[in-house]
Design a protein around this motif. Structure first.
Motif, PDB file in Angstrom:
ATOM      1  N   PHE A  31      80.618  38.638  26.231  1.00  0.00           N
ATOM      2  CA  PHE A  31      80.057  38.330  25.109  1.00  0.00           C
ATOM      3  C   PHE A  31      80.650  36.616  24.918  1.00  0.00           C
ATOM      4  CE2 PHE A  31      81.390  36.592  20.686  1.00  0.00           C
ATOM      5  CZ  PHE A  31      80.531  37.553  19.496  1.00  0.00           C
ATOM      6  N   TYR A  32      80.923  35.746  25.736  1.00  0.00           N
ATOM      7  CA  TYR A  32      81.371  34.343  25.852  1.00  0.00           C
ATOM      8  C   TYR A  32      80.400  33.979  27.242  1.00  0.00           C
ATOM      9  CZ  TYR A  32      84.906  35.189  22.772  1.00  0.00           C
ATOM     10  OH  TYR A  32      85.791  35.406  20.756  1.00  0.00           O
ATOM     11  N   ASP A  33      80.157  34.759  27.388  1.00  0.00           N
ATOM     12  CA  ASP A  33      79.655  34.031  29.027  1.00  0.00           C
ATOM     13  C   ASP A  33      78.550  32.686  28.832  1.00  0.00           C
ATOM     14  OD1 ASP A  33      80.152  36.090  30.471  1.00  0.00           O
ATOM     15  OD2 ASP A  33      78.880  37.030  31.241  1.00  0.00           O
ATOM     16  N   SER A  34      77.543  32.906  27.950  1.00  0.00           N
ATOM     17  CA  SER A  34      76.384  31.259  27.476  1.00  0.00           C
ATOM     18  C   SER A  34      77.630  30.533  26.640  1.00  0.00           C
ATOM     19  CB  SER A  34      75.635  31.579  27.299  1.00  0.00           C
ATOM     20  OG  SER A  34      75.826  32.415  25.735  1.00  0.00           O
ATOM     21  N   THR A  35      78.533  30.975  25.573  1.00  0.00           N
ATOM     22  CA  THR A  35      78.662  30.101  24.938  1.00  0.00           C
ATOM     23  C   THR A  35      80.723  29.627  25.321  1.00  0.00           C
ATOM     24  OG1 THR A  35      80.304  32.262  23.787  1.00  0.00           O
ATOM     25  CG2 THR A  35      78.005  31.325  23.180  1.00  0.00           C
ATOM     26  N   CYS A  36      81.268  30.165  26.170  1.00  0.00           N
ATOM     27  CA  CYS A  36      82.672  29.243  26.979  1.00  0.00           C
ATOM     28  C   CYS A  36      82.785  30.604  28.095  1.00  0.00           C
ATOM     29  CB  CYS A  36      83.301  29.316  25.314  1.00  0.00           C
ATOM     30  SG  CYS A  36      84.586  29.366  25.710  1.00  0.00           S
ATOM     31  N   PRO A  37      82.336  29.369  28.891  1.00  0.00           N
ATOM     32  CA  PRO A  37      82.029  30.275  30.362  1.00  0.00           C
ATOM     33  C   PRO A  37      82.924  29.669  31.251  1.00  0.00           C
ATOM     34  CG  PRO A  37      80.631  28.076  30.114  1.00  0.00           C
ATOM     35  CD  PRO A  37      80.903  28.969  28.725  1.00  0.00           C
ATOM     36  N   ASN A  38      84.006  29.205  30.934  1.00  0.00           N
ATOM     37  CA  ASN A  38      85.209  28.913  31.576  1.00  0.00           C
ATOM     38  C   ASN A  38      86.244  29.065  30.530  1.00  0.00           C
ATOM     39  OD1 ASN A  38      83.939  26.645  33.401  1.00  0.00           O
ATOM     40  ND2 ASN A  38      84.289  25.331  31.467  1.00  0.00           N
ATOM     41  N   LYS A 109      93.956  28.132  22.512  1.00  0.00           N
ATOM     42  CA  LYS A 109      93.584  28.197  21.537  1.00  0.00           C
ATOM     43  C   LYS A 109      92.925  26.103  21.353  1.00  0.00           C
ATOM     44  CE  LYS A 109      90.636  28.735  17.979  1.00  0.00           C
ATOM     45  NZ  LYS A 109      90.000  29.814  18.123  1.00  0.00           N
ATOM     46  N   SER A 110      93.946  25.884  21.738  1.00  0.00           N
ATOM     47  CA  SER A 110      93.604  24.482  21.376  1.00  0.00           C
ATOM     48  C   SER A 110      93.154  23.553  22.927  1.00  0.00           C
ATOM     49  CB  SER A 110      95.534  23.261  21.468  1.00  0.00           C
ATOM     50  OG  SER A 110      94.568  21.985  21.699  1.00  0.00           O
ATOM     51  N   CYS A 116      85.185  24.523  23.601  1.00  0.00           N
ATOM     52  CA  CYS A 116      83.758  25.689  23.288  1.00  0.00           C
ATOM     53  C   CYS A 116      84.973  25.511  21.489  1.00  0.00           C
ATOM     54  CB  CYS A 116      83.581  26.691  23.612  1.00  0.00           C
ATOM     55  SG  CYS A 116      84.782  27.658  24.354  1.00  0.00           S
ATOM     56  N   PRO A 117      84.731  24.573  20.391  1.00  0.00           N
ATOM     57  CA  PRO A 117      84.940  24.367  19.576  1.00  0.00           C
ATOM     58  C   PRO A 117      84.688  25.506  18.087  1.00  0.00           C
ATOM     59  CG  PRO A 117      84.035  22.049  19.653  1.00  0.00           C
ATOM     60  CD  PRO A 117      83.469  23.610  20.843  1.00  0.00           C
ATOM     61  N   SER A 118      85.750  26.253  17.990  1.00  0.00           N
ATOM     62  CA  SER A 118      85.029  27.552  16.612  1.00  0.00           C
ATOM     63  C   SER A 118      84.460  28.654  17.628  1.00  0.00           C
ATOM     64  CB  SER A 118      84.214  27.211  15.499  1.00  0.00           C
ATOM     65  OG  SER A 118      85.306  26.116  14.721  1.00  0.00           O
ATOM     66  N   LYS A 320      90.373  28.404  13.255  1.00  0.00           N
ATOM     67  CA  LYS A 320      90.251  27.121  14.278  1.00  0.00           C
ATOM     68  C   LYS A 320      91.849  27.027  14.929  1.00  0.00           C
ATOM     69  CE  LYS A 320      86.709  24.942  11.508  1.00  0.00           C
ATOM     70  NZ  LYS A 320      85.392  24.810  12.945  1.00  0.00           N
ATOM     71  N   ASN A 321      92.746  27.924  14.271  1.00  0.00           N
ATOM     72  CA  ASN A 321      94.213  27.761  13.785  1.00  0.00           C
ATOM     73  C   ASN A 321      94.679  28.991  14.458  1.00  0.00           C
ATOM     74  OD1 ASN A 321      96.926  27.231  13.437  1.00  0.00           O
ATOM     75  ND2 ASN A 321      97.112  25.757  12.800  1.00  0.00           N
ATOM     76  N   CYS A 322      95.502  29.506  14.879  1.00  0.00           N
ATOM     77  CA  CYS A 322      95.758  31.105  15.279  1.00  0.00           C
ATOM     78  C   CYS A 322      96.400  30.932  14.024  1.00  0.00           C
ATOM     79  CB  CYS A 322      95.986  30.994  16.880  1.00  0.00           C
ATOM     80  SG  CYS A 322      94.681  31.133  17.821  1.00  0.00           S
ATOM     81  N   ARG A 323      97.385  30.635  13.691  1.00  0.00           N
ATOM     82  CA  ARG A 323      98.288  30.745  12.526  1.00  0.00           C
ATOM     83  C   ARG A 323      98.187  30.531  11.316  1.00  0.00           C
ATOM     84  NH1 ARG A 323     103.660  29.079  15.087  1.00  0.00           N
ATOM     85  NH2 ARG A 323     103.592  28.755  17.259  1.00  0.00           N
ATOM     86  N   VAL A 324      96.995  29.744  11.298  1.00  0.00           N
ATOM     87  CA  VAL A 324      96.806  30.452   9.557  1.00  0.00           C
ATOM     88  C   VAL A 324      94.827  30.803   9.247  1.00  0.00           C
ATOM     89  CG1 VAL A 324      98.313  28.025   8.452  1.00  0.00           C
ATOM     90  CG2 VAL A 324      95.839  27.381   9.928  1.00  0.00           C
TER      91      VAL A 324
END
Length: 326
Positions: A31-38, A109-110, A116-118, A320-324
């Motif tokens: 699912f994230y191979d191209s959008t967030c490879p690391n 998350k940070s 790879c934002p959002s 964007k923030n896992c707590r809210v």
């Protein structure tokens, strides 16, 4: 509703006809191979760092995943903080002053928001962190299908009804079944207690007042009984003291949990009950003898559990923030 990842009509039909709480066709290993490879590397490094700082956090991250998936499905709802207008699950009785690992998820998350934002959901982070916690502690590695979205609601009432060490095994089995799991998954996933700790109040009745008769549990190994009575004296101020679920290989993910059960050294009554039930006893015995069998089955059951009630596609959000909620 469209399947979030696949467009092929046959897979679309699969999504429509599948009525189980488990969702098998809406997640994707790439699912994230191209959008967030690391992604995997970021999660693994931060979980490794957390375990290096405190070994107990590995079991806590795995437990966090359990408590998330059994309430509202694997949607990250367990991470949401209470606010003046929102009630989360952190203060439910099974979670309050007990559930841990939130800061580790925040750190991951940070790091991912910078890389790879959002993009990566908190629900996927919790799922991956649990896998890495097990793997880095000597347990199995399993492919994790991804693409979960984060929920925008929480359910404190359902969180208060999580499987409990105080209830009969049949009640626990029934709760697993309502989530699309089965009795074999109960015996297998209970093996998560091969590492980590439990507070004294969760088993103290076995030491001093088993069955409300004012005596200790006669089935509990005598040597372990004496050790636990010293650790957890019969007084209120010992309730929150910690005892290892597996005193032999406390921080290692292995099959020692089942060997302990065979030796009547299971810490929790709900765990020891697995050996006394003819529906689960054979698995306990086999897992105690064949560690690779347990590790293989645990990986399968974990992937199965990780699909409970997932949100995909346009459902939910990516926080964007896992707590809210956004």
């Amino acid at each position: 509703m469209e399947c979030a990842i696949y467009k092929h009509s046959s897979l679309f039909l699969c999504c429509l006809v599948l009525l189980s709480p488990l969702v098998f066709c809406q997640l994707n290993y790439m699912f994230y191979d191209s959008t967030c490879p690391n992604l995997t590397g970021v999660v693994r490094y931060n979980v490794w760092s957390a375990i290096s700082n405190e070994s107990r956090i590995a079991a806590s991250l795995l437990r966090l995943h359990f408590h998330d998936c059994f309430v509202n499905g694997c949607d990250g709802s367990v991470l949401l903080d209470d606010t003046s207008t929102f009630t989360g699950e952190k203060n439910a009785l099974p979670n309050k002053n007990s559930l841990r690992g939130f800061e580790v998820i925040d750190t991951i998350k940070s790091a991912l928001e910078k890389a790879c934002p959002s993009t990566v959901s908190c629900a996927d982070i919790v799922t991956l962190a649990a896998r890495e916690a097990v793997y880095l502690s000597g347990g199995p590695f399993w492919p994790v299908p991804l693409g979960r979205r984060d929920g925008t609601t929480a359910n404190k009432t359902e969180a208060n009804n999580l499987p409990s060490p105080f209830e009969p095994l049949q009640n626990i089995i029934d709760k697993f079944i309502t989530k699309g799991l089965d009795i074999n998954d109960v015996a297998t996933l209970s093996g998560a207690h091969t590492f980590g700790f439990a507070q004294c109040f969760t088993f103290k009745s076995r030491l001093f007042n088993f069955g409300s008769k004012g005596k200790s549990d006669p089935a509990l190994d005598s040597s372990l009984l004496q050790t636990l009575q010293k650790l957890c004296p019969d007084q209120d101020d010992s309730d929150t003291k910690l005892a290892p679920l597996d005193p032999v290989t406390t921080n290692r993910f292995d099959n020692m949990y089942y060997r302990n059960l065979v030796n009547n050294s299971g810490l929790l009554q709900s765990d020891q009950a697995l050996l006394g039930d003819n529906r689960t006893a054979s698995l306990v015995l086999n897992y105690s003898k064949y560690p690779f069998l347990f590790l293989r089955d645990f990986a399968v059951s974990m992937e199965k559990m990780g699909r409970i009630g997932v949100l995909t596609g346009q459902e939910g959000e990516v926080r964007k923030n896992c707590r809210v909620v956004n």
